[in-house]
Design an enzyme around this catalytic site. Structure first.
Site, PDB file in Angstrom:
ATOM      1  N   PRO A 113      -4.966  -9.777   9.032  1.00 28.05           N
ATOM      2  CA  PRO A 113      -5.869 -10.237   7.972  1.00 28.05           C
ATOM      3  C   PRO A 113      -5.192 -11.201   6.988  1.00 28.05           C
ATOM      4  O   PRO A 113      -5.875 -11.972   6.316  1.00 28.05           O
ATOM      5  CB  PRO A 113      -6.286  -8.934   7.264  1.00 28.05           C
ATOM      6  CG  PRO A 113      -6.124  -7.878   8.303  1.00 28.05           C
ATOM      7  CD  PRO A 113      -4.924  -8.300   9.095  1.00 28.05           C
TER       8      PRO A 113
ATOM      9  N   GLU B 193      -4.536  -6.729   2.983  1.00 27.11           N
ATOM     10  CA  GLU B 193      -3.320  -7.440   3.380  1.00 27.11           C
ATOM     11  C   GLU B 193      -3.320  -8.901   2.949  1.00 27.11           C
ATOM     12  O   GLU B 193      -2.300  -9.442   2.529  1.00 27.11           O
ATOM     13  CB  GLU B 193      -3.110  -7.328   4.890  1.00 27.11           C
ATOM     14  CG  GLU B 193      -2.628  -5.957   5.356  1.00 27.11           C
ATOM     15  CD  GLU B 193      -3.717  -4.906   5.402  1.00 27.11           C
ATOM     16  OE1 GLU B 193      -3.395  -3.705   5.504  1.00 27.11           O
ATOM     17  OE2 GLU B 193      -4.906  -5.300   5.335  1.00 27.11           O
TER      18      GLU B 193
ATOM     19  N   LEU C  22      -5.847  -1.786  -0.499  1.00 23.96           N
ATOM     20  CA  LEU C  22      -5.740  -1.947   0.948  1.00 23.96           C
ATOM     21  C   LEU C  22      -6.363  -3.294   1.315  1.00 23.96           C
ATOM     22  O   LEU C  22      -7.531  -3.391   1.681  1.00 23.96           O
ATOM     23  CB  LEU C  22      -6.462  -0.795   1.656  1.00 23.96           C
ATOM     24  CG  LEU C  22      -6.108  -0.514   3.117  1.00 23.96           C
ATOM     25  CD1 LEU C  22      -6.582   0.880   3.496  1.00 23.96           C
ATOM     26  CD2 LEU C  22      -6.729  -1.542   4.051  1.00 23.96           C
TER      27      LEU C  22
ATOM     28  N   GLU D  92       0.833  -1.195   0.000  1.00 23.13           N
ATOM     29  CA  GLU D  92       0.000   0.000   0.000  1.00 23.13           C
ATOM     30  C   GLU D  92       0.874   1.254   0.000  1.00 23.13           C
ATOM     31  O   GLU D  92       1.694   1.443   0.897  1.00 23.13           O
ATOM     32  CB  GLU D  92      -0.913  -0.008   1.228  1.00 23.13           C
ATOM     33  CG  GLU D  92      -1.866  -1.192   1.254  1.00 23.13           C
ATOM     34  CD  GLU D  92      -2.418  -1.468   2.642  1.00 23.13           C
ATOM     35  OE1 GLU D  92      -2.307  -0.584   3.528  1.00 23.13           O
ATOM     36  OE2 GLU D  92      -2.959  -2.566   2.856  1.00 23.13           O
TER      37      GLU D  92
ATOM     38  N   GLN E 244       2.013  -2.014   5.970  1.00 21.06           N
ATOM     39  CA  GLN E 244       2.316  -0.688   6.508  1.00 21.06           C
ATOM     40  C   GLN E 244       2.710  -0.712   7.979  1.00 21.06           C
ATOM     41  O   GLN E 244       3.591   0.035   8.408  1.00 21.06           O
ATOM     42  CB  GLN E 244       1.122   0.239   6.308  1.00 21.06           C
ATOM     43  CG  GLN E 244       1.011   0.752   4.888  1.00 21.06           C
ATOM     44  CD  GLN E 244       0.042   1.904   4.754  1.00 21.06           C
ATOM     45  OE1 GLN E 244      -0.821   2.115   5.608  1.00 21.06           O
ATOM     46  NE2 GLN E 244       0.173   2.664   3.691  1.00 21.06           N
ATOM     47  N   PHE E 245       2.048  -1.525   8.793  1.00 24.28           N
ATOM     48  CA  PHE E 245       2.391  -1.726  10.196  1.00 24.28           C
ATOM     49  C   PHE E 245       2.210  -3.203  10.506  1.00 24.28           C
ATOM     50  O   PHE E 245       1.288  -3.841   9.977  1.00 24.28           O
ATOM     51  CB  PHE E 245       1.492  -0.899  11.124  1.00 24.28           C
ATOM     52  CG  PHE E 245       1.671   0.587  10.993  1.00 24.28           C
ATOM     53  CD1 PHE E 245       2.578   1.261  11.805  1.00 24.28           C
ATOM     54  CD2 PHE E 245       0.949   1.305  10.059  1.00 24.28           C
ATOM     55  CE1 PHE E 245       2.756   2.632  11.685  1.00 24.28           C
ATOM     56  CE2 PHE E 245       1.118   2.679   9.930  1.00 24.28           C
ATOM     57  CZ  PHE E 245       2.024   3.341  10.747  1.00 24.28           C
TER      58      PHE E 245
ATOM     59  N   HIS F  74      -0.700  -0.131  15.507  1.00 26.64           N
ATOM     60  CA  HIS F  74       0.476   0.435  14.856  1.00 26.64           C
ATOM     61  C   HIS F  74       1.740   0.211  15.682  1.00 26.64           C
ATOM     62  O   HIS F  74       2.826   0.566  15.236  1.00 26.64           O
ATOM     63  CB  HIS F  74       0.289   1.938  14.647  1.00 26.64           C
ATOM     64  CG  HIS F  74      -0.886   2.301  13.802  1.00 26.64           C
ATOM     65  ND1 HIS F  74      -2.178   2.157  14.221  1.00 26.64           N
ATOM     66  CD2 HIS F  74      -0.953   2.818  12.544  1.00 26.64           C
ATOM     67  CE1 HIS F  74      -3.003   2.569  13.267  1.00 26.64           C
ATOM     68  NE2 HIS F  74      -2.287   2.976  12.248  1.00 26.64           N
TER      69      HIS F  74
END
Length: 325
Positions: free
Chosen positions: A90, A61, A59, A30, A83-84, A130
């Site tokens: 998921p 995962e 978006l 992403e 991203q984190f 995060h």
């Protein structure tokens, strides 16, 4: 020759060098393309290598990881970014059911040469998903290597080694230290072998085992105690495979150990380290092994983050507890 880079710059340097070296390497995730990733770890790669090798994804995962597994099975070397690390859940079915098992399920017909990158850990005042440290999830799964660098030099070399590995690697990048300091990183590709710990500080009184962002506060605690306690600090670097030889050798020398990690205490990697030392070096043990860790609660919001993460004072207290037993 080299240049002084931050850890996130070293990650980007490693990706660029391997993409230039091997046309089968591609980056996906992403906002990794024109935007350069949420932490700018892929900045500039889209312009240099184009949209077929730096792929912006939806978006999703599970879709990102599943697509990368398919690419890897058919000869590419994808490096997907999540991203984190707290967003990996998921895609957990893809990781456990397919990524980790492809070689054994196909009896060696297929391998899965992919590196799943994710920023992980706390320290940047972000919400819980995060900031979590759940490396133990992946260490538990046979078929996965789990690597966590703590320096820019290691970040680049370990990432290149991971990309060149024929099997899947979970590559967790401690975002607390993404831009915390710089060090000289060699130009061009080089490897830091996975499965080898690094003794960051030699000592004779107590061994402290740690990794990732906790390496720096652990070294700070060791230096604070230097007048009366000689602390050895071992940065594991790779949690799976674990460098048992270095761990046991250090413990046999000192007879005492503390383990520092920011993940929750219960069933964390520190528990596995403790069991390993009990099994392999019990007769050298002089005191109970102390774990200095995060707490068994959801990762707190910003106001309590400093209380959750081990910092030098709490690490020092834990080390003294085992030394003074």
């Amino acid at each position: 020759m080299g240049e002084n880079l931050t850890l996130v710059q070293a990650v980007r340097d490693g990706l660029r060098d391997e993409m230039a070296e091997d046309d089968d390497v591609l980056v996906m995730g992403e906002d990794v393309g024109k935007n350069g990733g949420v932490f700018r770890a892929t900045e500039g790669l889209y312009d240099e290598f184009g949209e077929e090798r730096v792929v912006d994804t939806p978006l999703a995962e599970s879709g990102i990881i599943g697509s990368a597994i398919g690419m890897a099975a058919y000869g590419l070397k994808p490096v997907p970014e999540i991203q984190f690390s707290g967003f990996m859940y998921p895609g957990f079915d893809q990781i456990v059911s397919h990524m980790a098992r492809l070689r054994t399920r196909s009896r060696g017909r297929f391998t899965c040469p992919m590196v799943l990158r994710a920023p992980f850990g706390g320290g940047i005042r972000a919400p819980e998903h995060h900031s979590e440290s759940k490396e133990a999830f992946y260490v538990h799964e046979a078929g996965l290597k789990v690597a966590i660098p703590s320096t820019p030099h290691d970040a680049k070399g370990m990432l290149i080694a991971a990309i060149r590995d024929p099997d899947p690697v979970i590559f967790l990048e401690p975002k607390k230290i993404y831009r915390a300091f710089r060090e000289e990183v060699p130009d061009g590709p080089y490897e830091v072998e996975l499965g080898e710990a690094a003794v960051r500080r030699e000592g004779s009184d107590v061994s402290v085992f740690t990794w990732g962002a906790m390496t720096r506060p652990t070294l700070e605690a060791a230096e604070n105690m230097a007048d009366d306690v000689d602390v050895e600090v071992v940065d594991l670097r790779t949690l799976s495979p674990l460098d048992e030889e270095t761990v046991v050798e250090s413990f046999e020398k000192t007879g005492r150990a503390a383990i520092v990690h920011e993940a929750p205490k219960t069933a964390g990697v520190g528990a596995e380290l403790t069991a390993t030392l009990q099994e392999e070096a019990l007769l050298h043990q002089e005191a109970p092994i102390k774990r200095v860790t995060g707490f068994d609660v959801p990762f707190p919001l910003a106001a309590l983050e400093d209380y959750y993460l081990p910092e030098p004072e709490r690490i020092e207290s834990g080390i003294r507890e085992t030394v003074e037993f």
